[in-house]
Write a protein that holds these residues in place. Structure first.
Motif: not given
Length: 657
Positions: A448-453, A370-375, A455-462, A436-443
């Motif tokens: 990105s993670v699988a969602a919608c059973q 789910n992550l491009g590079t180490e953060t 059918f879709c992905r949810v990705k972070g928002n910088a 509360k600061a955004p978590a890494i998976y949120q920002s």
């Protein structure tokens, strides 16, 4: 450890008077006179009683933990005021919500040190791994603070704090073993076994003290006819093993060095039904967690000091079938490392108890799916707290400045007052700002993670901003002998709440993200009381009303019942036999369902019975039954596989040398 900060400090007059006013649980009242010395440290990192603490505080003692089959922190705190244990997955995982706020706003601490694997799992998988990370056999007590504590602990403490205080070694040599077996009487399988052992004492008398605690848990998957698919598990199969060790080196009368190490292997397997596209899939997750702490505590003629370093390494192997299919059949490998250095000084200056401290924290995170590079994320903080008395009014003022390298700086002030009407009766209240600061998976836009059973992905928002909140509370508390009563009004308003986009009618994109779109408000009140009729019988009760509203959508927050009530009866039938009966009512709440959107799920009740028989000074026997009436949740809850565990029976023993 932070509890040592208060040795040798004389507190201001009114703070000292009220320190003697807290009550032990009624289970102890039956055996001996009331002890008015129960201390809490989480509210200020300095010692207070439940009465004098500048916050709404509850304590779960070691004795209470030993009376029931407790497998994680959720089991331990479920009867406290303001606490809701929420199903956070469709196969039996749990999360702790405080005062109607999401579990992401509950900060989990061990000896004042945060534990966190949220970025490894994300909210969709729950923080049940965190709740299970500490062996119950190693816990001395649990302190729960309801209300914001960002002025001391920084981000994530909008709803409150759950702080686990671990057992400390002494010169006395002690050892023991314990075992509990629990079995459902309905459904298929689900048997659980928990065994533990400990040894504690002096390696060098008055110089080097240590303890070692091991614990193992094996819970079979549980099937119920209430699940949407008959092939899905209502509770997952869990196998976990923990080892905890600590050493205390008493350098001299003033200085102590404490070292502790914890290691836990936690494996979970569940059959899950996400929807028609894939049918039943298998979720297979293995988490390995190692933590290390090193602390120096000093007492220097009225000034106490603490300097410590602690480290947490969390490694997750995620073979969950839906995620691996979504990521080219690659098994997930995620690792999160948390490094923290902090220090503080506390002492009386001009009649005021001042506490000043600083913290540096680094999180290193990698994920092959789910992550491009180490953060890496660095955070810094300084805080100052002042406790003083003005006549009968004890005042606590505090503030913390946090700097997050990605989201900038936040200042979290707090003011709280405790007015002593008598030595046993106080009025207390305050206001605090938290964030509360955004978590890494949120920002992180590459996460990105699988969602919608599937059918879709949810990705972070910088572009996300930190969530901020203002909280108020006002209440009164009375404690005297075997009687306690209190009421507290509270309100929390959250701005820039982070929400995940979701499918709805006419809106089904294949790529979605997180955004700051919501403003939420939770307000309500808590009632609590205890009464010891005599040395053998005691009654305890609490009730929480919370009105949780998404103000932007003008709709109730999901998974937040307006009404939660707990009633407990403690009876010492004979000197060696203690019985406890616990009733919990959880009111109706709104749930998000795939087919019908938000729907209201009805109230439910749970009745539990426990007993403890002290057969010999060394041997204690436990037995009881949970969910005596085999209560079930309604069709709305069952449609999203929020299944209430059916009637179970448990037996166990502990043998201490």
């Amino acid at each position: 450890m932070s509890i040592a900060l208060n040795r040798g400090i004389s507190r201001p007059r009114h703070l000292s008077l009220t320190m003697l006013a807290s009550l032990m649980p009624l289970a102890a009242l039956a055996a001996e006179p009331v002890a008015l010395e129960q201390q809490v440290i989480t509210a200020t990192q300095t010692a207070h009683s439940e009465l004098s603490a500048p916050a709404s505080v509850s304590v779960v003692t070691r004795e209470e933990l030993e009376q029931r089959p407790v497998y994680n922190l959720a089991d331990a705190v479920k009867y406290l005021p303001g606490v809701q244990i929420n199903p956070s997955s469709t196969y039996g995982r749990k999360e702790i919500k405080l005062r109607g706020l999401d579990a992401d706003y509950t900060l989990l601490l061990v000896n004042g040190r945060r534990i966190n694997s949220r970025d490894v799992l994300t909210s969709e998988y729950a923080n049940d791994f965190d709740l299970s990370s500490i062996p119950i056999a190693a816990i001395d007590r649990i302190e729960v603070i309801r209300g914001p504590m960002s002025s001391l602990y920084g981000a994530d403490a909008i709803g409150g704090v759950v702080n686990v205080i671990l057992l400390q070694p002494s010169n006395q040599t002690r050892a023991g073993i314990a075992y509990t077996y629990e079995a459902p009487t309905v459904g298929d399988s689900g048997d659980s076994h928990k065994a533990s052992g400990y040894i504690s004492g002096a390696l060098i008398e008055d110089k080097l003290l240590g303890n070692l605690i091991v614990e193992g848990v094996d819970q079979a998957a549980w099937r119920s006819d209430q699940t949407v698919s008959s092939d899905a598990d209502a509770a997952e199969h869990r196998q976990a093993g923990s080892i905890y060790g600590s050493l205390s080196w008493l350098l001299d009368e003033r200085q102590t060095i404490d070292v502790d190490i914890t290691h836990r292997q936690d494996d979970r397997v569940a059959n899950w039904y996400p929807g028609l596209r894939y049918g039943v899939v298998q979720n297979d997750q293995e988490m390995e967690r190692t933590s290390f702490g090193l602390a120096h505590s000093g007492r220097w003629d009225g000034i106490n000091s603490r300097l410590r370093y602690y480290y947490e390494d969390v490694e997750l192997t995620d073979g969950s079938e839906l995620m691996t299919r979504f990521n080219g059949n690659v098994v997930g490998q995620a690792e999160q490392q948390n490094h923290t250095v902090d220090g503080q000084l506390s002492g009386i200056v001009a009649g005021q108890l001042l506490t000043v401290g600083a913290e540096r924290r680094r999180t290193e995170f990698s994920h092959n799916q789910n992550l491009g590079t180490e953060t890496n994320v660095d955070q810094y903080a300084v805080f100052l707290q002042d406790e003083f008395s003005l006549g009968n009014l004890d005042v606590t003022l505090g503030g913390r400045w946090d700097h997050h390298e990605a989201f900038g700086s936040e200042f979290s002030p707090r003011a709280y007052g405790v007015y002593n009407l008598t030595d046993n009766w106080v009025i207390k209240g305050g206001v605090g700002k938290s964030f509360k600061a955004p978590a890494i998976y949120q920002s992180d836009e590459t996460y990105s993670v699988a969602a919608c059973q599937g059918f879709c992905r949810v990705k972070g928002n910088a572009q996300l901003k930190p969530e901020t909140a203002i909280s108020y509370e006002l209440g009164t508390l009375y404690q005297n002998g075997g009687f306690e009563a209190g009421v507290t009004l509270f309100q929390t308003e959250i701005d820039d709440m982070i929400v995940s986009d979701r499918w709805r009618a006419g809106y089904r994109p294949t790529l979605m993200t997180y955004s700051n779109i919501s403003t939420a408000r939770v307000r309500g009140y808590e009632l609590l009381g205890r009464y010891a009729f005599d040395e053998t019988l005691g009654l305890r009760a609490n009730y929480t009303y919370s009105d949780a509203e998404d103000r932007e959508a003008d709709a109730p927050l999901n998974n937040t019942p307006q009404h939660i009530a707990n009633v407990g009866l403690d009876w010492r039938a004979v000197p060696a036999l203690a019985l406890n009966l616990d009733y919990q009512y959880v009111g109706s709440q709104w749930l998000s369902t795939p087919a019908g959107g938000a729907q209201e799920s009805g109230a439910f009740h749970v009745l539990n019975l426990g007993s403890r028989y002290q057969a010999t000074p060394q041997l204690a026997l436990n037995a009881g039954m949970n969910n005596l009436t085999n209560e079930k949740r309604d069709d709305v809850a069952q449609s999203v596989d929020n299944i209430l565990m059916g009637r179970t029976v448990f037996v166990g023993f502990s043998y201490d040398i």
